[in-house]
Write a protein that holds these residues in place. Structure first.
Motif, PDB file in Angstrom:
ATOM      1  N   ILE A  70       0.840  -1.205   0.000  1.00  0.00           N
ATOM      2  CA  ILE A  70       0.000   0.000   0.000  1.00  0.00           C
ATOM      3  C   ILE A  70       0.868   1.245   0.000  1.00  0.00           C
ATOM      4  N   ALA A  71       1.898   1.277   0.831  1.00  0.00           N
ATOM      5  CA  ALA A  71       2.786   2.443   0.893  1.00  0.00           C
ATOM      6  C   ALA A  71       3.456   2.696  -0.454  1.00  0.00           C
ATOM      7  N   MET A  72       3.847   1.630  -1.144  1.00  0.00           N
ATOM      8  CA  MET A  72       4.507   1.786  -2.450  1.00  0.00           C
ATOM      9  C   MET A  72       3.537   2.250  -3.528  1.00  0.00           C
ATOM     10  N   GLU A  73       2.285   1.810  -3.463  1.00  0.00           N
ATOM     11  CA  GLU A  73       1.331   2.064  -4.549  1.00  0.00           C
ATOM     12  C   GLU A  73       0.440   3.283  -4.326  1.00  0.00           C
ATOM     13  N   LYS A  74       0.458   3.878  -3.151  1.00  0.00           N
ATOM     14  CA  LYS A  74      -0.381   5.041  -2.870  1.00  0.00           C
ATOM     15  C   LYS A  74      -0.086   6.158  -3.860  1.00  0.00           C
ATOM     16  N   PRO A  75      -1.088   6.905  -4.237  1.00  0.00           N
ATOM     17  CA  PRO A  75      -2.491   6.817  -3.855  1.00  0.00           C
ATOM     18  C   PRO A  75      -3.254   5.833  -4.747  1.00  0.00           C
ATOM     19  N   VAL A  76      -4.251   5.197  -4.172  1.00  0.00           N
ATOM     20  CA  VAL A  76      -5.160   4.322  -4.905  1.00  0.00           C
ATOM     21  C   VAL A  76      -6.584   4.724  -4.565  1.00  0.00           C
ATOM     22  N   ASP A  77      -7.492   4.491  -5.505  1.00  0.00           N
ATOM     23  CA  ASP A  77      -8.910   4.792  -5.278  1.00  0.00           C
ATOM     24  C   ASP A  77      -9.595   3.697  -4.482  1.00  0.00           C
ATOM     25  N   LEU A  78      -9.228   2.458  -4.797  1.00  0.00           N
ATOM     26  CA  LEU A  78      -9.852   1.300  -4.167  1.00  0.00           C
ATOM     27  C   LEU A  78      -8.789   0.279  -3.801  1.00  0.00           C
ATOM     28  N   VAL A  79      -9.067  -0.481  -2.743  1.00  0.00           N
ATOM     29  CA  VAL A  79      -8.300  -1.674  -2.419  1.00  0.00           C
ATOM     30  C   VAL A  79      -9.297  -2.827  -2.404  1.00  0.00           C
ATOM     31  N   ILE A  80      -8.974  -3.880  -3.146  1.00  0.00           N
ATOM     32  CA  ILE A  80      -9.822  -5.064  -3.199  1.00  0.00           C
ATOM     33  C   ILE A  80      -9.030  -6.231  -2.617  1.00  0.00           C
ATOM     34  N   HIS A  81      -9.626  -6.906  -1.636  1.00  0.00           N
ATOM     35  CA  HIS A  81      -8.996  -8.089  -1.052  1.00  0.00           C
ATOM     36  C   HIS A  81      -9.874  -9.288  -1.392  1.00  0.00           C
ATOM     37  N   CYS A  82      -9.284 -10.269  -2.090  1.00  0.00           N
ATOM     38  CA  CYS A  82     -10.028 -11.424  -2.596  1.00  0.00           C
ATOM     39  C   CYS A  82     -10.084 -12.595  -1.619  1.00  0.00           C
ATOM     40  N   GLY A  83      -9.884 -12.350  -0.352  1.00  0.00           N
ATOM     41  CA  GLY A  83     -10.108 -13.378   0.654  1.00  0.00           C
ATOM     42  C   GLY A  83      -8.871 -14.072   1.183  1.00  0.00           C
ATOM     43  N   ASP A  84      -9.094 -14.814   2.248  1.00  0.00           N
ATOM     44  CA  ASP A  84      -8.057 -15.479   3.024  1.00  0.00           C
ATOM     45  C   ASP A  84      -7.062 -14.478   3.622  1.00  0.00           C
ATOM     46  N   SER A  85      -7.627 -13.430   4.207  1.00  0.00           N
ATOM     47  CA  SER A  85      -6.795 -12.496   4.971  1.00  0.00           C
ATOM     48  C   SER A  85      -6.483 -13.090   6.336  1.00  0.00           C
ATOM     49  N   GLU A  86      -7.389 -13.917   6.841  1.00  0.00           N
ATOM     50  CA  GLU A  86      -7.313 -14.481   8.191  1.00  0.00           C
ATOM     51  C   GLU A  86      -7.219 -13.385   9.254  1.00  0.00           C
ATOM     52  N   MET A  87      -7.901 -12.265   8.978  1.00  0.00           N
ATOM     53  CA  MET A  87      -7.913 -11.117   9.887  1.00  0.00           C
ATOM     54  C   MET A  87      -9.352 -10.638  10.037  1.00  0.00           C
ATOM     55  N   THR A  88      -9.849 -10.546  11.258  1.00  0.00           N
ATOM     56  CA  THR A  88     -11.210 -10.071  11.468  1.00  0.00           C
ATOM     57  C   THR A  88     -11.332  -8.565  11.226  1.00  0.00           C
ATOM     58  N   ASP A  89     -10.217  -7.855  11.251  1.00  0.00           N
ATOM     59  CA  ASP A  89     -10.242  -6.395  11.074  1.00  0.00           C
ATOM     60  C   ASP A  89      -9.604  -5.958   9.758  1.00  0.00           C
ATOM     61  N   ILE A  90      -9.702  -6.762   8.719  1.00  0.00           N
ATOM     62  CA  ILE A  90      -9.003  -6.453   7.469  1.00  0.00           C
ATOM     63  C   ILE A  90      -9.500  -5.157   6.822  1.00  0.00           C
ATOM     64  N   ILE A  91     -10.797  -4.901   6.823  1.00  0.00           N
ATOM     65  CA  ILE A  91     -11.295  -3.680   6.174  1.00  0.00           C
ATOM     66  C   ILE A  91     -10.812  -2.429   6.895  1.00  0.00           C
ATOM     67  N   PRO A  92     -10.971  -2.294   8.225  1.00  0.00           N
ATOM     68  CA  PRO A  92     -10.454  -1.083   8.868  1.00  0.00           C
ATOM     69  C   PRO A  92      -8.934  -0.948   8.749  1.00  0.00           C
ATOM     70  N   THR A  93      -8.230  -2.068   8.779  1.00  0.00           N
ATOM     71  CA  THR A  93      -6.765  -2.011   8.663  1.00  0.00           C
ATOM     72  C   THR A  93      -6.352  -1.492   7.292  1.00  0.00           C
ATOM     73  N   LEU A  94      -6.939  -2.032   6.237  1.00  0.00           N
ATOM     74  CA  LEU A  94      -6.582  -1.580   4.885  1.00  0.00           C
ATOM     75  C   LEU A  94      -7.041  -0.149   4.634  1.00  0.00           C
ATOM     76  N   THR A  95      -8.205   0.216   5.172  1.00  0.00           N
ATOM     77  CA  THR A  95      -8.702   1.586   5.016  1.00  0.00           C
ATOM     78  C   THR A  95      -7.756   2.575   5.701  1.00  0.00           C
ATOM     79  N   LYS A  96      -7.326   2.235   6.897  1.00  0.00           N
ATOM     80  CA  LYS A  96      -6.424   3.109   7.659  1.00  0.00           C
ATOM     81  C   LYS A  96      -5.114   3.364   6.909  1.00  0.00           C
TER      82      LYS A  96
END
Length: 164
Positions: free
Chosen positions: A21-47
């Motif tokens: 994310i740091a290398m590719e910023k800025p981006v309009d959207l982040v799409i995660h196609c599963g198997d993050s194994e993290m219950t907080d993946i959306i807030p973490t990626l948004t942050k």
């Protein structure tokens, strides 16, 4: 021009995602196609990205309340996101093609195989970013994907290696 970061199958390894994310910023959207194994993946990626995040659950997201699919419009395209384990993606994109036609999607992102994949079939683009931390293709290179969308031309997809 729009820029979308697509990742999948990080299996709990968040540091690689943060670096990408740091290398590719800025981006309009982040799409995660599963198997993050993290219950907080959306807030973490948004942050970390300051972007809108779409994430779906995979077969290893046992305690997740993420949906099994997401579909939405982005810059003139209808996008479908699934993990792929319910769609037999290890054997091809036949089920994904059927879902794409049912939802009116012209772009389908999926994960599960840990192998990057990009193909267009009858007006539908099927794209798998691979895995950021557990690759399975012969080269064993961790990968992710960038989709660039220009309003005057079609989307452009780039599979990128995680050199981090």
């Amino acid at each position: 021009m729009g820029k979308v970061l697509i990742v999948s199958d990080n299996h709990g390894q968040i540091d690689t995602l943060k670096k990408i994310i740091a290398m590719e910023k800025p981006v309009d959207l982040v799409i995660h196609c599963g198997d993050s194994e993290m219950t907080d993946i959306i807030p973490t990626l948004t942050k970390h990205s300051d972007a809108r995040v779409y994430a779906v659950s995979g077969n290893c997201d046992i305690f997740s309340d993420l949906p099994s699919r997401a579909d939405f419009d982005y810059m003139g395209h209808h996008i479908l996101v699934v993990h792929g384990h319910y769609d037999n993606v290890s054997y091809g994109t036949h089920e994904l093609y059927r879902k794409a036609k049912m939802t009116g999607s012209d772009i389908v992102f999926f994960g599960h195989t840990h192998v990057p994949f990009l193909r267009k079939d009858d007006g539908v683009t099927f794209a798998n970013p691979g895995s950021t931390d557990k690759p399975r293709q012969t080269s064993r290179e961790s990968t992710y994907m960038i989709m660039s969308v220009d309003e005057t031309s079609g989307p452009d997809f780039e599979i990128k290696k995680c050199f981090i």
